[in-house]
Write a protein that holds these residues in place. Structure first.
Motif, PDB file in Angstrom:
ATOM      1  N   ARG A 165       0.874  -1.105  -0.035  1.00 21.55           N
ATOM      2  CA  ARG A 165      -0.031   0.081   0.102  1.00 21.55           C
ATOM      3  C   ARG A 165       0.912   1.171  -0.223  1.00 21.55           C
ATOM      4  NH1 ARG A 165      -5.092  -1.912   0.988  1.00 21.55           N
ATOM      5  NH2 ARG A 165      -6.084   0.171   1.084  1.00 21.55           N
ATOM      6  N   LEU A 166       0.627   2.224  -0.703  1.00 20.73           N
ATOM      7  CA  LEU A 166       0.916   3.701  -0.608  1.00 20.73           C
ATOM      8  C   LEU A 166      -0.115   4.762  -0.131  1.00 20.73           C
ATOM      9  CD1 LEU A 166       3.119   5.688  -1.624  1.00 20.73           C
ATOM     10  CD2 LEU A 166       1.845   5.863  -3.960  1.00 20.73           C
ATOM     11  N   ASP A 167       0.496   5.490   0.847  1.00 25.70           N
ATOM     12  CA  ASP A 167      -0.312   6.372   1.335  1.00 25.70           C
ATOM     13  C   ASP A 167       0.381   7.949   1.220  1.00 25.70           C
ATOM     14  OD1 ASP A 167      -2.455   7.706   2.670  1.00 25.70           O
ATOM     15  OD2 ASP A 167      -1.337   7.527   4.537  1.00 25.70           O
ATOM     16  N   ALA A 168      -0.109   8.723   0.266  1.00 24.39           N
ATOM     17  CA  ALA A 168       0.501   9.913  -0.077  1.00 24.39           C
ATOM     18  C   ALA A 168      -0.691  11.295  -0.245  1.00 24.39           C
ATOM     19  CB  ALA A 168       1.312   9.910  -1.096  1.00 24.39           C
ATOM     20  N   GLU A 169      -0.456  12.121   0.268  1.00 23.99           N
ATOM     21  CA  GLU A 169      -1.514  13.367   0.145  1.00 23.99           C
ATOM     22  C   GLU A 169      -1.139  14.147  -1.121  1.00 23.99           C
ATOM     23  OE1 GLU A 169      -3.285  17.289   2.356  1.00 23.99           O
ATOM     24  OE2 GLU A 169      -2.151  15.865   3.419  1.00 23.99           O
ATOM     25  N   VAL A 170      -1.920  14.048  -2.152  1.00 25.08           N
ATOM     26  CA  VAL A 170      -1.716  14.841  -3.394  1.00 25.08           C
ATOM     27  C   VAL A 170      -3.171  15.630  -3.701  1.00 25.08           C
ATOM     28  CG1 VAL A 170       0.084  13.541  -4.401  1.00 25.08           C
ATOM     29  CG2 VAL A 170      -2.196  12.800  -4.866  1.00 25.08           C
ATOM     30  N   GLU A 171      -2.931  16.912  -4.568  1.00 23.16           N
ATOM     31  CA  GLU A 171      -4.328  17.342  -4.884  1.00 23.16           C
ATOM     32  C   GLU A 171      -4.655  17.269  -6.166  1.00 23.16           C
ATOM     33  OE1 GLU A 171      -2.849  21.466  -4.092  1.00 23.16           O
ATOM     34  OE2 GLU A 171      -3.010  21.301  -1.932  1.00 23.16           O
ATOM     35  N   SER A 172      -3.794  17.134  -7.067  1.00 25.50           N
ATOM     36  CA  SER A 172      -4.245  16.859  -8.462  1.00 25.50           C
ATOM     37  C   SER A 172      -3.383  15.924  -9.181  1.00 25.50           C
ATOM     38  CB  SER A 172      -4.032  18.347  -9.239  1.00 25.50           C
ATOM     39  OG  SER A 172      -2.577  18.975  -9.078  1.00 25.50           O
ATOM     40  N   VAL A 173      -3.678  15.460 -10.693  1.00 25.24           N
ATOM     41  CA  VAL A 173      -3.058  14.570 -11.552  1.00 25.24           C
ATOM     42  C   VAL A 173      -3.320  14.918 -12.690  1.00 25.24           C
ATOM     43  CG1 VAL A 173      -4.991  13.137 -11.369  1.00 25.24           C
ATOM     44  CG2 VAL A 173      -2.757  12.305 -11.952  1.00 25.24           C
ATOM     45  N   TRP A 174      -2.307  14.606 -13.585  1.00 29.73           N
ATOM     46  CA  TRP A 174      -2.478  14.981 -14.998  1.00 29.73           C
ATOM     47  C   TRP A 174      -2.760  13.721 -15.675  1.00 29.73           C
ATOM     48  CZ3 TRP A 174       0.647  18.104 -11.950  1.00 29.73           C
ATOM     49  CH2 TRP A 174       0.691  19.308 -12.188  1.00 29.73           C
ATOM     50  N   ALA A 188      -7.277  14.468  -7.957  1.00 28.05           N
ATOM     51  CA  ALA A 188      -6.438  13.444  -7.620  1.00 28.05           C
ATOM     52  C   ALA A 188      -7.280  12.472  -6.799  1.00 28.05           C
ATOM     53  CB  ALA A 188      -5.336  13.361  -6.896  1.00 28.05           C
ATOM     54  N   THR A 189      -8.596  11.983  -7.344  1.00 25.20           N
ATOM     55  CA  THR A 189      -9.588  11.172  -6.701  1.00 25.20           C
ATOM     56  C   THR A 189      -9.781   9.837  -7.314  1.00 25.20           C
ATOM     57  OG1 THR A 189     -11.400  12.125  -7.793  1.00 25.20           O
ATOM     58  CG2 THR A 189     -10.517  13.288  -5.698  1.00 25.20           C
ATOM     59  N   GLY A 190     -10.547   9.031  -6.711  1.00 26.22           N
ATOM     60  CA  GLY A 190     -10.902   7.878  -7.418  1.00 26.22           C
ATOM     61  C   GLY A 190      -9.660   6.837  -7.916  1.00 26.22           C
ATOM     62  N   ARG A 191      -9.535   6.475  -9.176  1.00 26.32           N
ATOM     63  CA  ARG A 191      -8.477   5.794  -9.721  1.00 26.32           C
ATOM     64  C   ARG A 191      -7.319   6.600  -9.306  1.00 26.32           C
ATOM     65  NH1 ARG A 191      -5.617   2.790 -13.357  1.00 26.32           N
ATOM     66  NH2 ARG A 191      -4.536   3.889 -15.219  1.00 26.32           N
ATOM     67  N   TYR A 192      -7.168   7.955  -9.279  1.00 29.02           N
ATOM     68  CA  TYR A 192      -5.809   8.772  -9.185  1.00 29.02           C
ATOM     69  C   TYR A 192      -5.630   8.877  -7.556  1.00 29.02           C
ATOM     70  CZ  TYR A 192      -6.559   8.949 -13.981  1.00 29.02           C
ATOM     71  OH  TYR A 192      -6.707   8.706 -15.276  1.00 29.02           O
ATOM     72  N   GLY A 193      -6.382   8.613  -6.346  1.00 27.69           N
ATOM     73  CA  GLY A 193      -6.266   8.801  -5.176  1.00 27.69           C
ATOM     74  C   GLY A 193      -5.124   8.046  -4.906  1.00 27.69           C
ATOM     75  N   LEU A 194      -4.380   8.689  -4.014  1.00 27.60           N
ATOM     76  CA  LEU A 194      -3.039   8.112  -3.178  1.00 27.60           C
ATOM     77  C   LEU A 194      -3.096   8.130  -1.855  1.00 27.60           C
ATOM     78  CD1 LEU A 194      -0.100   9.705  -5.269  1.00 27.60           C
ATOM     79  CD2 LEU A 194      -1.630   7.605  -5.936  1.00 27.60           C
ATOM     80  N   ASP A 196      -3.530   5.856   1.161  1.00 27.38           N
ATOM     81  CA  ASP A 196      -3.811   4.292   1.594  1.00 27.38           C
ATOM     82  C   ASP A 196      -4.373   3.550   0.743  1.00 27.38           C
ATOM     83  OD1 ASP A 196      -3.364   2.174   3.450  1.00 27.38           O
ATOM     84  OD2 ASP A 196      -5.251   2.784   4.332  1.00 27.38           O
ATOM     85  N   ARG A 197      -3.910   3.353  -0.588  1.00 27.74           N
ATOM     86  CA  ARG A 197      -4.232   2.519  -1.485  1.00 27.74           C
ATOM     87  C   ARG A 197      -3.455   1.562  -2.143  1.00 27.74           C
ATOM     88  NH1 ARG A 197      -4.762   4.824  -7.565  1.00 27.74           N
ATOM     89  NH2 ARG A 197      -4.472   2.732  -7.734  1.00 27.74           N
ATOM     90  N   LEU A 198      -3.721   0.308  -2.602  1.00 27.99           N
ATOM     91  CA  LEU A 198      -2.933  -0.523  -3.184  1.00 27.99           C
ATOM     92  C   LEU A 198      -2.061   0.016  -4.245  1.00 27.99           C
ATOM     93  CD1 LEU A 198      -5.571  -3.481  -3.353  1.00 27.99           C
ATOM     94  CD2 LEU A 198      -3.709  -3.299  -1.430  1.00 27.99           C
ATOM     95  N   VAL A 199      -0.878  -0.396  -4.480  1.00 26.55           N
ATOM     96  CA  VAL A 199      -0.167   0.205  -5.311  1.00 26.55           C
ATOM     97  C   VAL A 199       0.581  -0.538  -6.471  1.00 26.55           C
ATOM     98  CG1 VAL A 199       2.251   0.357  -4.111  1.00 26.55           C
ATOM     99  CG2 VAL A 199       1.654   2.105  -5.468  1.00 26.55           C
ATOM    100  N   CYS A 200       0.521  -1.870  -6.400  1.00 28.03           N
ATOM    101  CA  CYS A 200       1.285  -2.818  -7.149  1.00 28.03           C
ATOM    102  C   CYS A 200       0.334  -3.197  -8.553  1.00 28.03           C
ATOM    103  CB  CYS A 200       1.511  -4.094  -6.378  1.00 28.03           C
ATOM    104  SG  CYS A 200       2.920  -4.695  -7.139  1.00 28.03           S
ATOM    105  N   GLY A 201       0.791  -3.112  -9.457  1.00 31.04           N
ATOM    106  CA  GLY A 201       0.089  -3.807 -10.825  1.00 31.04           C
ATOM    107  C   GLY A 201      -1.412  -2.782 -10.908  1.00 31.04           C
ATOM    108  N   GLN A 202      -1.074  -1.312 -10.699  1.00 34.99           N
ATOM    109  CA  GLN A 202      -2.282  -0.432 -11.079  1.00 34.99           C
ATOM    110  C   GLN A 202      -2.343   0.365 -12.428  1.00 34.99           C
ATOM    111  OE1 GLN A 202      -4.675   0.018  -8.360  1.00 34.99           O
ATOM    112  NE2 GLN A 202      -3.792  -1.702  -7.854  1.00 34.99           N
ATOM    113  N   GLY A 203      -1.316   0.080 -13.466  1.00 33.16           N
ATOM    114  CA  GLY A 203      -1.364   0.369 -14.648  1.00 33.16           C
ATOM    115  C   GLY A 203      -1.361   2.215 -14.656  1.00 33.16           C
TER     116      GLY A 203
END
Length: 290
Positions: A165-174, A188-194, A196-203
């Motif tokens: 898992r990766l946990d990082a606070e970010v505001e936006s994504v390109w 940076a929400t949903g698919r792009y939220g960082l 406390d999310r699973l981080v391996c194999g996310q494409g």
């Protein structure tokens, strides 16, 4: 290769291979080694086979290798075939000199003379290893007699499992196109939220803005968590290939392809313009939290 040790931590540096890190390990015992960074592949000469490498004097891509700066058109050759957009500057592809080294620290230097990147600069990395983690200070000094745009980053690879898992606070994504170049800036929400999310194999192969300066990596199989910290990096790059097994979490000072934007947007996107003799710094900390 240079070897640094502090307590259970061991760092192997490869100055001749882009000033990169070959290994960063936690030695639980003489017979049990837990990789913190994904270990390098000794049989693979490519920089991407390293455990980590420095990004200088820009990070990620320049669209088709072309940008303009104060009336000058800069054209750079591709440096990672078949990608038409050169990546990560020159430092990761060149040998670095060892300035000094010891049990817990080392300093590496790289001098770039003006070429297709039409400015001379000097980059340095100061590695400091202690029992709780690794600090890497990357600097770039403009050695030209005219202003030079600049950005810095670190490119560490981390091993991962389906439970990492990766946990990082970010505001936006390109969002990105087929050439991994930015399209639109979105929340940076949903698919792009960082958070406390699973981080391996996310494409994912995306750049994030508004990073809070801390990212935490955890896995139930590890006896510790890994914390990435940087007060200098406002941007964060995440590469998580769909095949899994590894991911890249980069503290960086500017957004992907920022040099392709008008100069009036550079400050917002993290690009610095260094006057002759001026230096910028990116300090990154990789801590082991038990």
């Amino acid at each position: 290769m240079l070897t640094l040790r502090a307590g259970a931590l061991e760092l192997l540096l490869a100055p001749a291979r882009g000033g990169g890190v070959a290994r960063f390990d936690f030695r639980r015992s003489d017979s049990e080694i837990i990789p913190i960074f994904r270990p390098f592949d000794e049989a693979d000469p490519r920089p991407v086979a390293l455990a980590s490498f420095p990004l200088v004097p820009f990070v990620n891509r320049i669209r088709d290798g072309r940008f303009e700066f104060r009336g000058r058109r800069v054209t750079l050759a591709q440096n990672m075939h078949p990608d038409p957009s050169p990546l990560h500057g020159q430092g990761w592809l060149a040998p670095w000199a060892t300035v000094r080294s010891g049990q817990g620290g080392a300093e590496l230097a790289y001098r770039h003379e003006a070429g297709d990147w039409p400015w001379a600069y000097e980059a340095r990395q100061l590695f400091a290893l202690d029992q709780l983690g690794l600090t890497v200070d990357l600097t770039c000094t403009n050695r030209s007699d005219e202003p030079m745009p600049c950005g810095l980053g670190q490119h560490p690879y981390f091993p991962c499992t389906p439970a990492t898992r990766l946990d990082a606070e970010v505001e936006s994504v390109w969002t990105i196109d087929a050439k991994v170049l930015p399209v639109d800036k979105v929340p940076a929400t949903g698919r792009y939220g960082l958070r406390d999310r699973l981080v391996c194999g996310q494409g994912l192969d995306h750049g994030f803005g508004g990073w809070g300066g801390v990212a935490r990596i955890a896995d139930p199989a590890l006896p510790f968590a890994i914390e990435i910290g940087s007060s200098d990096g406002r941007f964060f790059q995440l590469y998580s290939p769909a095949g899994g097994g590894l991911f890249v979490a980069e503290p960086v000072t500017h957004a992907n392809a920022a040099l392709n934007e008008p100069e009036e947007k550079w400050a917002e996107l993290g690009i610095r313009v260094l006057e002759p003799g001026e230096t910028m710094r990116l300090s990154s900390r990789f801590s082991i939290v038990q």
